[in-house]
Motif scaffolding. Structure first.
Motif, short mmCIF file in Angstrom:
data_model
loop_
_atom_site.label_atom_id
_atom_site.label_comp_id
_atom_site.label_asym_id
_atom_site.label_seq_id
_atom_site.Cartn_x
_atom_site.Cartn_y
_atom_site.Cartn_z
N UNK A 93 46.26 44.08 41.27
CA UNK A 93 47.13 45.10 41.85
C UNK A 93 47.30 46.23 40.84
N UNK A 94 46.74 47.39 41.18
CA UNK A 94 46.79 48.54 40.27
C UNK A 94 48.21 49.07 40.19
N UNK A 95 48.76 49.41 41.34
CA UNK A 95 50.17 49.79 41.50
C UNK A 95 50.63 49.17 42.80
N UNK A 96 51.89 49.25 43.10
CA UNK A 96 52.41 48.68 44.34
C UNK A 96 51.70 49.30 45.55
N UNK A 97 51.06 48.44 46.36
CA UNK A 97 50.37 48.90 47.55
C UNK A 97 48.89 49.20 47.35
N UNK A 98 48.40 49.16 46.11
CA UNK A 98 46.99 49.46 45.83
C UNK A 98 46.36 48.28 45.10
N UNK A 99 45.34 47.67 45.71
CA UNK A 99 44.64 46.53 45.12
C UNK A 99 43.18 46.87 44.90
N UNK A 100 42.60 46.26 43.87
CA UNK A 100 41.16 46.38 43.59
C UNK A 100 40.58 44.98 43.57
N UNK A 101 39.44 44.81 44.24
CA UNK A 101 38.85 43.48 44.41
C UNK A 101 37.37 43.55 44.05
N UNK A 102 36.88 42.55 43.32
CA UNK A 102 35.47 42.51 42.94
C UNK A 102 34.96 41.08 43.00
N UNK A 103 33.72 40.91 43.49
CA UNK A 103 33.14 39.59 43.64
C UNK A 103 32.25 39.55 44.86
N UNK A 104 32.25 38.43 45.57
CA UNK A 104 31.49 38.27 46.81
C UNK A 104 32.45 38.00 47.95
N UNK A 105 32.32 38.79 49.04
CA UNK A 105 33.22 38.66 50.17
C UNK A 105 32.67 39.49 51.33
N UNK A 106 33.35 39.45 52.47
CA UNK A 106 32.93 40.22 53.63
C UNK A 106 33.16 41.71 53.39
N UNK A 107 32.20 42.50 53.84
CA UNK A 107 32.37 43.95 53.77
C UNK A 107 33.51 44.36 54.71
N UNK A 108 34.37 45.29 54.30
CA UNK A 108 35.49 45.69 55.15
C UNK A 108 35.01 46.53 56.33
N UNK A 109 34.90 45.89 57.48
CA UNK A 109 34.39 46.57 58.67
C UNK A 109 34.58 45.66 59.86
N UNK A 110 35.17 46.18 60.94
CA UNK A 110 35.31 45.43 62.16
C UNK A 110 36.47 44.44 62.14
#
Length: 332
Positions: A93-110
């Motif tokens: 969590x960078x700041x409240x309400x803003x997150x950064x994620x890295x690794x393997x996961x589903x692409x944000x779509x749909x």
């Protein structure tokens, strides 16, 4: 060792253990384990062929290693007889309400592609979620939940290669973005995705709307896929479904529900060189579910009938025709 020394050591150990447990309770550092098991029997009504399957045996592990840092790992121990590493990522969590994620996961779509086995309404996924947009990749994304508004923005960049190969180097990336607005019981979503599996770059566009209350859930989604350099005619997919359920006050089970879905897809190609085009098809699915809940454990028994409609002159591929599916789903 003297008795007093033993007592002192035991007391210190107990105090450290208590402190560790208290810290874990306050900060939620203890890993959480969840899972879902889907076992089924299905039969094609025209040929009479049938089979048993372990469709999923998923286990996930998640937790926090600091107040602003979390992790998630998910593997499928048996997906139709195969083991798959699905998700493995860290989030900060960078700041409240803003997150950064890295690794393997589903692409944000749909919306349909992000519904997991523990939340399925039907035994089989829609054409949209199963054929057109089923992408997990290694990459990174940012998420921004706008303050004082029900709007969430997600955007990410990912490797071009498949999730099974993190060794490949490339001069370009896959990418996607998604907007989700949730005013009350409604949810509206729109997104865009670009990726190049191997043969050509593809662009996908999506729009969805859903509404729910305590007994009824309804949703509709449309997805369009465009191929670069006119490599294939554009593909379209759609899905409309509803689920109505009520509590049960007598007997062992505590809830029943009925479901109906209409989905379809035009002639579709996955963009992989030398792969075949899947034929256009529409489908109607009707079913019923009875469920049981005990603390954090859920169990559903589901029965679905699927009726397929292929275009004139097209024969149903093996396993892709009219069928009955009976399924037991256990979630914990």
């Amino acid at each position: 060792m003297k008795l007093q020394t033993i007592r002192t050591y035991a007391a210190a150990t107990a105090m450290l253990a208590a402190a560790a447990c208290a810290a874990a309770a306050d900060t939620d550092y203890v890993p959480r384990i969840h899972g879902v098991m889907r076992t089924r029997w299905e039969m094609e009504t025209e040929s009479g062929d049938s089979r048993f399957q372990v469709r999923n045996a998923r286990v996930s592990l998640d937790g926090n290693i600091a107040p602003i840092i979390s992790y998630y790992i998910q593997t499928d121990l048996c997906d139709r007889g195969k083991m798959k590493i699905l998700d493995a990522f860290g989030r900060i969590r960078i700041v409240e309400g803003v997150d950064f994620q890295i690794g393997q996961f589903r692409m944000p779509f749909g919306i349909e592609p992000h519904i997991g086995p523990a939340s399925y309404i039907f035994a089989n996924r829609s054409f949209m979620g199963g054929r057109m947009c089923n992408y997990r990749k290694a990459g990174a994304k940012a998420m921004w939940r706008l303050p004082r508004t029900p709007l969430t923005v997600e955007a990410g960049v990912f490797n071009q290669g498949s999730m099974a190969d993190h060794e490949e180097w490339s001069k370009s990336y896959s990418w996607s973005g998604k907007l989700t607005w949730t005013p009350g019981a409604f949810r509206l979503s729109g997104g865009v995705m670009s990726l190049r599996p191997s043969a050509c770059r593809m662009y996908l566009y999506d729009g969805a709307v859903s509404w729910r209350n305590s007994n009824l859930k309804v949703a509709a989604e449309y997805m369009h896929q465009h191929y670069g350099n006119a490599s294939h005619e554009a593909a379209h997919s759609w899905c409309v479904w509803g689920d109505y359920g009520r509590p049960l006050t007598k007997g062992f089970f505590d809830r029943w529900s009925v479901q109906a879905r209409y989905d379809g897809i035009t002639s579709h190609w996955n963009g992989v060189k030398d792969s075949e085009t899947t034929p256009a098809c529409n489908r109607i699915t009707v079913g019923g579910t009875i469920g049981y809940r005990y603390k954090s454990v859920f169990a559903d028994i589901r029965l679905d009938y699927e009726k397929y409609f292929y275009h004139s002159g097209t024969e149903a591929p093996v396993g892709k025709g009219d069928k009955v599916v009976a399924e037991l789903v256990i979630r914990f």
